[in-house]
Design an enzyme around this catalytic site. Structure first.
Site, PDB file in Angstrom:
ATOM      1  N   ASP A   1      -3.535   2.248  -4.746  1.00 60.62           N
ATOM      2  CA  ASP A   1      -2.263   2.249  -4.469  1.00 60.62           C
ATOM      3  C   ASP A   1      -1.876   0.893  -4.758  1.00 60.62           C
ATOM      4  O   ASP A   1      -2.333  -0.322  -4.690  1.00 60.62           O
ATOM      5  CB  ASP A   1      -2.100   2.553  -2.853  1.00 60.62           C
ATOM      6  CG  ASP A   1      -3.209   1.722  -2.034  1.00 60.62           C
ATOM      7  OD1 ASP A   1      -4.202   1.800  -2.491  1.00 60.62           O
ATOM      8  OD2 ASP A   1      -2.695   1.188  -0.801  1.00 60.62           O
TER       9      ASP A   1
ATOM     10  N   HIS B   1       0.922  -1.269   0.097  1.00 56.81           N
ATOM     11  CA  HIS B   1       0.084  -0.047   0.002  1.00 56.81           C
ATOM     12  C   HIS B   1       0.928   1.145  -0.151  1.00 56.81           C
ATOM     13  O   HIS B   1       2.115   1.205   0.438  1.00 56.81           O
ATOM     14  CB  HIS B   1      -0.661   0.057   1.246  1.00 56.81           C
ATOM     15  CG  HIS B   1      -1.422  -1.222   1.653  1.00 56.81           C
ATOM     16  ND1 HIS B   1      -3.049  -1.202   1.477  1.00 56.81           N
ATOM     17  CD2 HIS B   1      -1.229  -2.270   2.213  1.00 56.81           C
ATOM     18  CE1 HIS B   1      -3.221  -2.302   1.972  1.00 56.81           C
ATOM     19  NE2 HIS B   1      -2.187  -3.010   2.242  1.00 56.81           N
ATOM     20  N   TYR B   2       0.201   2.249  -0.206  1.00 57.11           N
ATOM     21  CA  TYR B   2       1.046   3.489   0.130  1.00 57.11           C
ATOM     22  C   TYR B   2       0.014   4.330   1.023  1.00 57.11           C
ATOM     23  O   TYR B   2      -1.317   4.227   1.014  1.00 57.11           O
ATOM     24  CB  TYR B   2       1.404   4.575  -1.226  1.00 57.11           C
ATOM     25  CG  TYR B   2       0.080   5.120  -2.099  1.00 57.11           C
ATOM     26  CD1 TYR B   2      -0.824   5.649  -1.460  1.00 57.11           C
ATOM     27  CD2 TYR B   2       0.245   4.933  -3.383  1.00 57.11           C
ATOM     28  CE1 TYR B   2      -1.819   6.194  -2.462  1.00 57.11           C
ATOM     29  CE2 TYR B   2      -0.866   5.257  -4.234  1.00 57.11           C
ATOM     30  CZ  TYR B   2      -1.776   6.201  -3.653  1.00 57.11           C
ATOM     31  OH  TYR B   2      -2.840   6.458  -4.709  1.00 57.11           O
ATOM     32  N   THR B   3       0.384   5.134   1.795  1.00 61.74           N
ATOM     33  CA  THR B   3      -0.202   5.926   2.742  1.00 61.74           C
ATOM     34  C   THR B   3      -1.037   6.969   2.404  1.00 61.74           C
ATOM     35  O   THR B   3      -2.089   7.396   3.035  1.00 61.74           O
ATOM     36  CB  THR B   3       0.643   6.304   3.920  1.00 61.74           C
ATOM     37  OG1 THR B   3       1.584   7.396   3.427  1.00 61.74           O
ATOM     38  CG2 THR B   3       1.464   5.326   4.566  1.00 61.74           C
TER      39      THR B   3
ATOM     40  N   HIS C   1      -2.743  -3.043  -3.380  1.00 57.63           N
ATOM     41  CA  HIS C   1      -4.253  -2.921  -2.717  1.00 57.63           C
ATOM     42  C   HIS C   1      -5.182  -2.715  -3.959  1.00 57.63           C
ATOM     43  O   HIS C   1      -6.141  -3.339  -3.711  1.00 57.63           O
ATOM     44  CB  HIS C   1      -4.169  -1.596  -1.943  1.00 57.63           C
ATOM     45  CG  HIS C   1      -5.120  -1.556  -0.946  1.00 57.63           C
ATOM     46  ND1 HIS C   1      -5.419  -0.632  -0.187  1.00 57.63           N
ATOM     47  CD2 HIS C   1      -6.155  -2.347  -0.675  1.00 57.63           C
ATOM     48  CE1 HIS C   1      -6.511  -0.917   0.598  1.00 57.63           C
ATOM     49  NE2 HIS C   1      -7.118  -2.026   0.165  1.00 57.63           N
TER      50      HIS C   1
ATOM     51  N   GLU D   1       2.770  -0.798   4.550  1.00 58.21           N
ATOM     52  CA  GLU D   1       2.291   0.621   4.060  1.00 58.21           C
ATOM     53  C   GLU D   1       3.560   1.287   3.799  1.00 58.21           C
ATOM     54  O   GLU D   1       4.377   1.327   4.613  1.00 58.21           O
ATOM     55  CB  GLU D   1       1.434   1.256   5.281  1.00 58.21           C
ATOM     56  CG  GLU D   1       0.073   0.647   5.448  1.00 58.21           C
ATOM     57  CD  GLU D   1      -0.866   1.546   4.551  1.00 58.21           C
ATOM     58  OE1 GLU D   1      -0.452   2.233   3.579  1.00 58.21           O
ATOM     59  OE2 GLU D   1      -2.232   0.939   4.499  1.00 58.21           O
TER      60      GLU D   1
END
Length: 260
Positions: A162, A33-35, A152, A103
């Site tokens: 993401d 994921h990215y935040t 994700h 993340e």
């Protein structure tokens, strides 16, 4: 041997004399994921309402308080972290139950006068850390096969973008993490599809065979556009607007040939 005395009753658990060979790991997937928020905001979010097993910061983030790049373990891998939400991959749903979530602190930028986002490159040192972490996880969880290292957006294409089109999936593959296609096979299929693409139903079947959560409607509907968009961000990021083209379909067929 474990002995537990409860109210004068002794429970003896022998955990060494016999061990079954009939078991496997509960962990089948690794989700990246990215935040979309900075480090301080990510820590606040991931330690309260949602969670992930690991948080990987960015040294270029001014909110990051440490001088060195560290990977933060927020949830033990044996526990269920709340990172995937409503999700599916292969024949599985509720991917939280069967996955490890990572993340990455990364913030796409909003374009002026547009709903689109600009995606910056991921920092090199951050990706190096990520590769080391992924290799460590894969070594301990052999059921995470290459096609089970996903973003994700792959497992929730109707909701998520993401880790985005700038995430270096091919670089991870070259380092031994995740799946990628054979260029010669892609070229073969591009030649096959020059005059006409396969039917929509056949493309949907291939997407489903690879793992994507897609209904076989035979129609280029909104859910197919979302799945194709997610596939393109992963494997054909030069074109990620959800429309089928020769290269996208050729890459899909090459991946199914290689892994299935």
């Amino acid at each position: 041997m474990i002995a537990i005395n409860k109210g004068g009753i002794l429970l003896v658990i022998d955990d060494s004399s016999y061990r079954s060979l009939s078991y496997n790991s509960r962990i089948r997937f690794l989700v990246v994921h990215y935040t979309a928020i900075n480090f301080v905001e990510a820590v606040a979010a991931l330690t309260t309402n949602v969670s992930a097993h690991y948080l990987l910061p960015c040294l270029e983030d001014s909110s990051y308080p440490f001088p060195d790049l560290r990977t933060f373990k927020l949830v033990d891998e044996s526990q269920r972290a709340w990172h995937a939400g409503i999700s599916a991959w292969e024949d599985r749903v509720n991917i939280n139950d069967q996955s490890i979530g990572i993340e990455i602190v990364y913030q796409p930028e909003e374009r002026a006068n547009s709903a689109d986002l600009d995606f910056p490159d991921y920092p090199t040192d951050q990706i190096k850390q990520l590769i080391l972490l992924c290799k460590d996880i894969l070594q301990r969880h052999p059921d995470i096969t290459p096609t089970r290292v996903v973003g994700h957006s792959d497992i929730a294409p109707d909701r998520k973008a993401d880790p985005g089109p700038k995430f270096p999936w091919q670089h991870l593959y070259l380092e031994g993490v995740g799946a990628w296609y054979n260029p010669e096979t892609v070229e073969y299929y591009q030649q096959q599809f020059r005059k006409t693409l396969p039917s929509v139903m056949e493309v949907q079947q291939k997407l489903k065979a690879y793992g994507y959560p897609i209904k076989l409607t035979g129609v280029e509907d909104e859910q197919m556009r979302q799945v194709v968009n997610a596939f393109q961000m992963h494997f054909n990021p030069e074109s990620y607007y959800g429309q089928l083209d020769i290269k996208t379909v050729a890459v899909l067929y090459a991946l199914v040939d290689r892994y299935f």
